[in-house]
Scaffold this motif. Structure first.
Motif, PDB file in Angstrom:
ATOM      1  N   UNK A  86     -68.117  94.595  -2.205  1.00 35.62           N
ATOM      2  CA  UNK A  86     -67.405  93.999  -3.443  1.00 35.62           C
ATOM      3  C   UNK A  86     -67.977  92.736  -3.932  1.00 35.62           C
ATOM      4  N   UNK A  87     -68.926  92.419  -4.489  1.00 39.34           N
ATOM      5  CA  UNK A  87     -68.850  91.156  -4.615  1.00 39.34           C
ATOM      6  C   UNK A  87     -70.358  90.998  -5.542  1.00 39.34           C
ATOM      7  N   UNK A 139     -61.133  88.904 -10.375  1.00 35.45           N
ATOM      8  CA  UNK A 139     -60.736  87.744  -8.759  1.00 35.45           C
ATOM      9  C   UNK A 139     -60.681  86.637  -9.431  1.00 35.45           C
ATOM     10  N   UNK A 140     -60.134  86.068 -10.823  1.00 33.94           N
ATOM     11  CA  UNK A 140     -59.284  85.044 -10.970  1.00 33.94           C
ATOM     12  C   UNK A 140     -60.626  84.248 -11.178  1.00 33.94           C
ATOM     13  N   UNK A 190     -63.283  89.559  -0.447  1.00 36.72           N
ATOM     14  CA  UNK A 190     -62.471  90.143  -0.036  1.00 36.72           C
ATOM     15  C   UNK A 190     -62.928  90.523   0.838  1.00 36.72           C
ATOM     16  N   UNK A 191     -62.532  89.797   2.597  1.00 33.35           N
ATOM     17  CA  UNK A 191     -62.992  90.349   3.637  1.00 33.35           C
ATOM     18  C   UNK A 191     -62.806  91.933   4.368  1.00 33.35           C
ATOM     19  N   UNK A 192     -63.573  91.902   4.736  1.00 31.45           N
ATOM     20  CA  UNK A 192     -63.756  93.441   4.974  1.00 31.45           C
ATOM     21  C   UNK A 192     -64.369  94.817   3.822  1.00 31.45           C
ATOM     22  N   UNK A 207     -68.019  82.916   0.838  1.00 30.86           N
ATOM     23  CA  UNK A 207     -66.909  84.126   1.280  1.00 30.86           C
ATOM     24  C   UNK A 207     -65.346  84.004   1.628  1.00 30.86           C
ATOM     25  N   UNK A 208     -65.164  83.840   0.174  1.00 32.07           N
ATOM     26  CA  UNK A 208     -64.092  83.445   0.155  1.00 32.07           C
ATOM     27  C   UNK A 208     -62.371  83.475   1.246  1.00 32.07           C
ATOM     28  N   UNK A 209     -62.484  84.219   1.610  1.00 30.35           N
ATOM     29  CA  UNK A 209     -61.477  83.635   3.163  1.00 30.35           C
ATOM     30  C   UNK A 209     -61.784  83.123   3.530  1.00 30.35           C
ATOM     31  N   UNK A 210     -62.631  82.148   4.097  1.00 32.69           N
ATOM     32  CA  UNK A 210     -63.202  81.369   4.829  1.00 32.69           C
ATOM     33  C   UNK A 210     -63.521  79.995   4.180  1.00 32.69           C
TER      34      UNK A 210
END
Length: 224
Positions: free
Chosen positions: A67-68, A123-124, A61-63, A88-91
């Motif tokens: 959480x990692x 997280x899937x 999650x970005x921001x 970084x999942x959002x990237x």
């Protein structure tokens, strides 16, 4: 008062590439991490859009850099092979690692493993495999709806995503590729390559000896 401007490059890294924890607690755990990671790399070497990593921090999650998680091994279908400092999942087009492995060591605690399970479930992650090399115990979980459910029997289990087969002997875990080849250690792979090299060398020597016999009989091997 003079205010000093600080560039972004001088600011602390918001998403650090290291959590300060060792990759493994002992040689056995490290060996298993390397064996699984490298054999999966080899299995998917021909697919440019399968990313395999070991001990890489995953930020979903970005921001929220706190959480990692850093799976011992993770496989991501749909992302290109390239070097990364972290995932970084959002990237990464929002793609979740579909398969993760954890290799247990004596230092693992039940609370820690529960937190990892909750993280992967939330997280899937689709498949989660946990191996304890000291007790030779393998646990598999597969996603069903929103939850990861235990696989009732891991003996002969074939991963739906990876196509690999798990077999537990009395002494150890064996993992097999879809073509039936067992996952090999680096030493075993080196021994196999050396045996193949010696076999090719012996074949070449036999061919050379046969050619020499033909020449002694007055036959030019190159004319055959």
């Amino acid at each position: 008062m003079v205010q000093q401007l600080i560039s972004d490059s001088q600011l602390p890294e918001q998403y650090p590439d290291s959590d300060g924890q060792p990759m493994a607690d002992n040689t056995k755990q490290f060996r298993w991490i390397v064996v699984i990671k490298e054999n999966l790399e080899r299995l998917f070497a021909g697919n440019a859009n399968v990313f395999v990593a070991g001990d890489l921090l995953w930020y979903p999650v970005e921001g929220n850099p706190k959480l990692r998680q850093a799976p011992d091994v993770m496989v991501v279908f749909g992302r290109p092979k390239r070097d990364r400092g972290s995932y970084r999942q959002w990237l990464e087009d929002g793609i979740t690692p579909q398969v993760v492995f954890e290799i247990l060591s004596p230092g693992n605690r039940s609370g820690e493993m529960l937190r990892k399970l909750n993280f992967y479930q939330m997280h899937g992650v689709e498949e989660y495999y946990i191996y304890n090399p000291d007790d030779n115990e393998l646990t598999g979980l597969q996603r069903s709806g929103k939850a990861l459910q235990l696989v009732s029997d891991m003996r002969g289990w074939i991963s739906p995503a990876l196509g690999i087969r798990f077999e537990l002997t009395e002494e150890t875990l064996e993992i097999y590729r879809p073509d039936g080849e067992r996952f090999l250690t680096y030493v075993e792979l080196g021994e196999l390559l050396e045996a193949e090299r010696k076999l090719r060398q012996a074949d070449q020597q036999r061919i050379q000896a046969l050619e020499e016999q033909l020449r002694e009989l007055g036959v030019n091997p190159e004319s055959l």
